[in-house]
Design a protein around this motif. Structure first.
Motif, PDB file in Angstrom:
ATOM      1  N   TRP A   1       0.746  -1.446  -0.215  1.00 26.68           N
ATOM      2  CA  TRP A   1      -0.610   0.151  -0.105  1.00 26.68           C
ATOM      3  C   TRP A   1       0.621   1.420   0.159  1.00 26.68           C
ATOM      4  O   TRP A   1       0.398   2.389  -0.708  1.00 26.68           O
ATOM      5  N   THR A   2       2.095   1.201   0.518  1.00 27.53           N
ATOM      6  CA  THR A   2       2.800   2.257   0.841  1.00 27.53           C
ATOM      7  C   THR A   2       3.158   3.107  -0.517  1.00 27.53           C
ATOM      8  O   THR A   2       3.037   4.225  -1.133  1.00 27.53           O
ATOM      9  N   PHE A   3       3.449   1.639  -1.990  1.00 26.74           N
ATOM     10  CA  PHE A   3       4.071   2.545  -3.310  1.00 26.74           C
ATOM     11  C   PHE A   3       2.227   3.883  -3.193  1.00 26.74           C
ATOM     12  O   PHE A   3       2.535   4.171  -4.677  1.00 26.74           O
TER      13      PHE A   3
ATOM     14  N   ALA B   1       6.094   3.870  -9.588  1.00 25.12           N
ATOM     15  CA  ALA B   1       5.044   2.781  -9.043  1.00 25.12           C
ATOM     16  C   ALA B   1       3.911   2.678 -10.071  1.00 25.12           C
ATOM     17  O   ALA B   1       3.694   1.422 -10.128  1.00 25.12           O
ATOM     18  N   GLU B   2       4.135   3.420 -11.447  1.00 23.35           N
ATOM     19  CA  GLU B   2       3.137   3.030 -13.122  1.00 23.35           C
ATOM     20  C   GLU B   2       3.746   1.249 -13.083  1.00 23.35           C
ATOM     21  O   GLU B   2       2.679   1.382 -13.450  1.00 23.35           O
ATOM     22  N   VAL B   3       4.553   1.330 -13.041  1.00 29.45           N
ATOM     23  CA  VAL B   3       5.468  -0.423 -13.893  1.00 29.45           C
ATOM     24  C   VAL B   3       4.402  -1.308 -12.636  1.00 29.45           C
ATOM     25  O   VAL B   3       3.829  -2.028 -12.795  1.00 29.45           O
ATOM     26  N   LEU B   4       4.978  -0.816 -11.211  1.00 33.21           N
ATOM     27  CA  LEU B   4       4.272  -2.049 -10.609  1.00 33.21           C
ATOM     28  C   LEU B   4       2.892  -1.823 -10.565  1.00 33.21           C
ATOM     29  O   LEU B   4       2.064  -2.897 -10.482  1.00 33.21           O
TER      30      LEU B   4
ATOM     31  N   MET C   1      -5.879   1.850 -12.351  1.00 32.06           N
ATOM     32  CA  MET C   1      -6.511   0.254 -11.957  1.00 32.06           C
ATOM     33  C   MET C   1      -6.496  -0.357 -10.698  1.00 32.06           C
ATOM     34  O   MET C   1      -6.577  -0.615  -9.803  1.00 32.06           O
ATOM     35  N   GLY C   2      -4.950  -0.819 -11.081  1.00 30.54           N
ATOM     36  CA  GLY C   2      -4.264  -0.970 -10.313  1.00 30.54           C
ATOM     37  C   GLY C   2      -3.571  -0.014  -8.983  1.00 30.54           C
ATOM     38  O   GLY C   2      -4.183  -0.803  -7.791  1.00 30.54           O
TER      39      GLY C   2
END
Length: 325
Positions: free
Chosen positions: A220-222, A258-261, A304-305
């Motif tokens: 959740w920190t990401f 963050a966007e890739v994860l 969405m992620g």
């Protein structure tokens, strides 16, 4: 000579031969290197996990020496580092019986360190800074690119604009290197584990099976890393020149990672629902392709992620279906 020694030599010889073949692909077939790089640590990892550290070290040293002789110092260094650092590191982790998620995190860190060390060694050898090296590369590819654009029928004005954009991107790329290298390391780690799992199972070597892709969740920190990156990008134009550029670059790096994860988490969510509704394989691939296109155009898969951090679509779906029973 003992049976164990013969087995070790046979397995070691196969690992060295396969490593050299992958090294040649990395050096001379750039398009196929996308697959060869994550596959590179697997032979040494297998030897290390089955026969121990000394066997893995011997295989990496021999394979690395042959690859340096065949491919040259630049590619040979990368190949050797992938075998010695990533391969032995993964093999030792497997011998300790780590979980697949911890193995993924460890391999990401090792790939990142390997790429940083390799790029640092290259810059040290050629005696240039990251910025000057990329500018030199952009200048050296400008004329071939111009010829390609002319063959495609582009106007001179469009060609000049495209080349100028390429030079501008090359000038800022070194400052985005931390985020880019971390993303590449995450992708390589995931691909390497997926390939290794199949290889190890086929060769009847233990491999952790405690992780399923549809259960993948970013910590959740990401979510707040993503928010921090967006805030940095938002406030950077209003800061003074001294702080504007560092804040903007920091935000860009945070957003890239963050966007890739969250894109990976979005794909995991899609995988969960396709599994839950028992969608056939061909239709699954159509959905995956559509989600990749949505990511490339609007970044919708990442969003969405991201919102799954708070909404948790999968938990709600499971809870709803259990309440009906």
């Amino acid at each position: 000579m003992s049976t164990y020694s013969k087995t070790t030599l046979i397995d070691g010889g196969k690992a060295v031969a396969l490593s050299v073949a992958l090294g040649v692909v990395i050096a001379f077939l750039p398009l196929l290197s996308i697959v060869a790089v994550p596959a590179m640590p697997i032979p040494v990892a297998f030897i290390t996990s089955r026969h121990g550290l000394l066997a893995g070290l011997a295989a990496s040293l021999l394979g690395g020496a042959v690859c340096v002789a065949l491919t040259g110092i630049y590619a040979g260094m990368l190949i050797f580092m992938l075998m010695a650092l990533s391969g032995i590191g993964a093999g030792l982790a497997l011998r300790k019986g780590v979980s697949q998620f911890r193995l993924f995190v460890s391999m990401t860190a090792i790939f990142f360190a390997t790429l940083v060390l390799w790029l640092g060694a290259l810059l040290l050898i050629i005696g240039e800074s990251p910025v000057s090296a990329l500018q030199s590369l952009a200048d050296s590819t400008a004329e071939p690119s111009r010829q390609v654009y002319q063959a495609l029928g582009m106007s001179q004005q469009d060609i000049d604009a495209s080349l100028a954009q390429a030079k501008d991107f090359a000038s800022i790329l070194p400052y985005l290197a931390p985020g880019v290298l971390l993303v590449v390391s995450i992708v390589f780690s995931g691909a390497s584990l997926a390939l290794a799992r199949r290889v190890f199972e086929r060769l009847r070597q233990p491999f952790p099976r405690d992780f399923i892709f549809r259960d993948f969740r970013v910590h959740w920190t990401f979510a707040y890393v993503m928010i921090a990156g967006l805030l940095c990008q938002l406030i950077a134009p209003y800061l003074s020149g001294t702080y504007s550029s560092p804040v903007d670059i920091t935000g860009a790096n945070l957003i890239i990672v963050a966007e890739v994860l969250f894109f990976i988490q979005g794909m995991a969510i899609a995988n969960f629902f396709l599994w839950a509704f028992k969608v056939k394989k061909a239709r699954r691939w159509i959905v995956y392709i559509c989600m990749i296109l949505l990511q490339l155009t609007l970044s919708l898969t990442s969003w969405m992620g991201l919102f799954d951090t708070w909404l948790d679509y999968r938990r709600r779906f499971i809870k709803k279906n259990l309440s009906r029973q």
